[in-house]
Design a protein around this motif. Sequence first.
Motif, mmCIF file in Angstrom:
data_model
loop_
_atom_site.group_PDB
_atom_site.id
_atom_site.type_symbol
_atom_site.label_atom_id
_atom_site.label_comp_id
_atom_site.label_asym_id
_atom_site.label_seq_id
_atom_site.Cartn_x
_atom_site.Cartn_y
_atom_site.Cartn_z
ATOM 1 N N ILE A 1 1.301 -1.368 0.104
ATOM 2 C CA ILE A 1 0.036 0.028 -0.123
ATOM 3 C C ILE A 1 1.022 1.187 0.125
ATOM 4 O O ILE A 1 0.977 2.306 -1.022
ATOM 5 N N LEU B 1 0.420 4.105 -2.886
ATOM 6 C CA LEU B 1 1.073 5.546 -2.643
ATOM 7 C C LEU B 1 2.014 6.574 -3.334
ATOM 8 O O LEU B 1 1.472 7.868 -3.164
ATOM 9 N N VAL C 1 -2.714 11.546 -1.153
ATOM 10 C CA VAL C 1 -3.447 11.058 -1.222
ATOM 11 C C VAL C 1 -3.214 9.787 -0.119
ATOM 12 O O VAL C 1 -4.134 9.091 0.132
ATOM 13 N N PRO C 2 -2.200 9.501 0.406
ATOM 14 C CA PRO C 2 -1.893 8.690 1.398
ATOM 15 C C PRO C 2 -2.382 8.875 2.742
ATOM 16 O O PRO C 2 -3.407 8.387 3.438
ATOM 17 N N ASP D 1 -5.013 11.513 2.693
ATOM 18 C CA ASP D 1 -7.082 11.350 2.671
ATOM 19 C C ASP D 1 -7.847 9.502 3.082
ATOM 20 O O ASP D 1 -8.450 9.436 3.524
ATOM 21 N N GLN D 2 -6.009 8.497 2.126
ATOM 22 C CA GLN D 2 -6.900 7.301 2.721
ATOM 23 C C GLN D 2 -6.817 7.243 3.714
ATOM 24 O O GLN D 2 -7.640 5.904 4.108
ATOM 25 N N ALA D 3 -6.147 7.690 4.787
ATOM 26 C CA ALA D 3 -5.728 7.271 5.746
ATOM 27 C C ALA D 3 -6.581 8.029 7.733
ATOM 28 O O ALA D 3 -7.292 7.414 7.888
ATOM 29 N N LEU E 1 -9.632 8.983 5.530
ATOM 30 C CA LEU E 1 -11.190 8.376 5.234
ATOM 31 C C LEU E 1 -11.550 7.363 6.705
ATOM 32 O O LEU E 1 -12.815 7.755 6.735
ATOM 33 N N GLU F 1 -9.395 -1.935 9.285
ATOM 34 C CA GLU F 1 -9.575 -0.372 7.493
ATOM 35 C C GLU F 1 -8.482 0.561 8.344
ATOM 36 O O GLU F 1 -7.811 0.938 7.297
ATOM 37 N N ASN G 1 -5.124 1.471 7.428
ATOM 38 C CA ASN G 1 -4.012 3.024 6.156
ATOM 39 C C ASN G 1 -3.419 3.230 6.317
ATOM 40 O O ASN G 1 -2.569 4.100 6.459
ATOM 41 N N ALA H 1 -0.148 4.974 6.243
ATOM 42 C CA ALA H 1 0.277 6.245 5.659
ATOM 43 C C ALA H 1 1.732 6.459 6.908
ATOM 44 O O ALA H 1 2.082 7.344 6.814
#
Length: 831
Positions: free
Chosen positions: A24, A28, A251-252, A254-256, A258, A702, A706, A710
């Motif tokens: 992952i 990222l 990106v990292p 936001d993905q963390a 979210l 999740e 994430n 991150a």
Amino acid sequence: MGLCERMRGVWRPQGSAGALRACIGAMLLGLSLSQSTCTKGVAPLNLTEPEYQDTTARDTGLGFMAPLVQSFLHTVQPNPFPEQIILKTINSYPQVLSDQELIKEALVYEVGFLVCTAIGILYIVLMPIVGFFLACCRCCGNCGGMMYQKQTSSIDCRRRTLYWSTLVTTLIILAGNICMFRSNAALKMSVDETPVQLNKTLDNIQTFLTAVPQQIHDVVNESYKTIQEVTRNLDAIGPQLGTEIQKRFTVPLDQALLPVRSLNQETGNITVQLKELNSSLARLQSSTGRVQGNITDVKDRINRTLSNPLCVGCVTLKPDLQTLPLDISATIPIPSELQSAVDEVVRINLPARIEEVESFFDSIPQTVANETEAMVQNSKQLLGNVEKQISEITTKIPLSGLTKISEDVSRVHGQINSVTAEVKKVEYIRWGVCVALCCVVLLVVVCNLLGLVLGPLGLSPSADPTKRSCTADSGGTFLVMGAGFSFLFSWLFMIVVVLLFLVGGNVYILVCRPWNDGQLLKLIDSSNLSTQITQTLGLETKLSFSEIYRDCQKNKPVWTTLHLNELINLDETLNVSKYTEEIKEQFENTDIPLSTITLLSPEVINQLSSFSSKANGLDSSAITQQINNISRINLNTTADKLDLAATKVNVATGEELRNEASDLRKIQASIESTIIPQLENLNSSVKSLQSMTEKINGTVGEVLRNVGAAQDFLNTNTTQIVKAESKKFLDCQLGYFTDYADWAKLSITQEVGRCQPIAGALDSAEIIVCEYVVQSLNAFWCSLGWCMIFFIPSIIFSIKLAKYYRRMKRSDVYDEHIVMNHIPRAQMKIP
């Protein structure tokens, strides 16, 4: 990395969590790398070219005369261009007249013109002398002056021969006279057009001389724009570089964040649902307590009724009624462990964690601006040195010489405008004189034509020569007048022809012809002029005006035409690597530390894991079972049994049983209207809560995956990202100078000062001098000389023909080959 290890210990999904998170993190990093861009300023592709006026030559209408005149002049002067003679004349000036050898060479070269001049002088001398003697002879009765014509058999043939000879000669003179009128008009048009064409040519030169420095300044000014752009970017390094760094973290993070936001939302929903469940349970217990009290009261009454001695036969009913399900109490367990886990998550305050991460993200531009403040100031000072170095182009290229030439052109322009009025006055006088010359020639033609018309018109071949008509006699007189005018003016006109021939012919041979075939430029190349200009400019390569002219015809720039690369090292002037390397070094030595942020602490991670396990421990089966048990209670059945028992006892007891049965039915109705909806609501809340808790496990998993990825990304790549983006920002700014240097070199060496107007000015000057003035002038003297040459046969033919039309004083009769001459009688003189 210790934090990451602890995270791995807390959360272990199926498979290798470390490999998954590494995958992952790599994804990222790849996404963040692909988002970095650099928008570079685009330099203009081409400099603005000035607009020049059209200097195309107008047709003078003398194209038909040019081949004739040029062929004659080439015959008169077949020798090549006298380059050596001219160079010797220039070098020996002012002792030219004392150089006998040089004068001899010049005379030998001009032998053709000298021969033609000698013929013209002979014409000028002999024509008036012959005319004078002819006039004297005619006055003495000779040379056709005797008014007697001998009649022969061939007289008609001779008259016709002379008539047609005179007519043809006259027509040839008329054609030459028409050419005189046309050449005179063309010369006038050429002189009138010359100031206009000169002004256009000078305007084009002036435009060119003005455009070259302007284009150089435009190139230099473009460097100022580039430096200003880089300066603005350095001043805005926080927003620009910081934004690019933010993009790499977007990106990292936001993905963390979210799933954290989702978990916070789900936790809130569970909290709300737990509150709703507790509230439902409280309402249900309150309702069941009241119903249970009513049931207990009715049950006690039933027991008293059945225990009454008067109730005959009730003893047998009591065992059956005691076994009836009259207990409706609700003992549903509240999920306190889930409530405590939810409370712990709420105390974690996930929104504050999210806000902390967002604050870190938003503070990146300001951090970048603060850490690079000193470096930006030093770089701006170096940019000032770059600007000073590039501005040296204007001092190294000799633009001052162009300014001086421009001033000279302006002065010439003013002089042309000041003398134009005087030139027009002189031209008007010249035109009037030439018109007078044309009219005199036309007068001779008219006299000849009148003679040729009136003579045959009034002539009767059989008439006595002494009795010819006045019309025929007038025709003969006009022919004699034409000859007389020819003698009177031809020698004067020949002076004009000789002078114009010497001037126009030599100008064509020595100027126009070598100008057209390039010999004149080669002469200039052979002179010291090109050497002096080369030395003045400080060039190593000797300038060749022929090459300059050819380059300008091809519209090449002045850089290659004048070999300006020998004056200025453009690569060195535009090489700002010394300063850019210093800027680059300062960038590399500038550290931009970003504070390390922990997305989730180990305690928070443990609490989330505990929350996930407790959420999975929610047992809703016991609650569901009790709900089902309460839902199955039916008091109406007990009431029916009481009604049945009432029929078997006495009246008073039966009435009591029926009243108690009615009370049970009322309680059952209350259960159905109150308890059952609350049970359904409670059942729905339990199912909803169970559905929410089932999602918690996946959401928490999740979040941990994430956030761990991150956190690994931030810990391992933050420094790399900052350095990479700083390098890209620096490369972007330095790329401005690279693009500018390439554009500046291309513009100066290929665009600045395209010198086609200079070649056009020379071509326009050639058109003005040669095609306008010289061609028209040569056409005029050629036409006039043409007429003067044919004046000679015209005089001879017209004088001889005139005798066939004029009235004779003595007759000569021809009859059968016997000519009878009239012999005057002798008369006696009486004293």
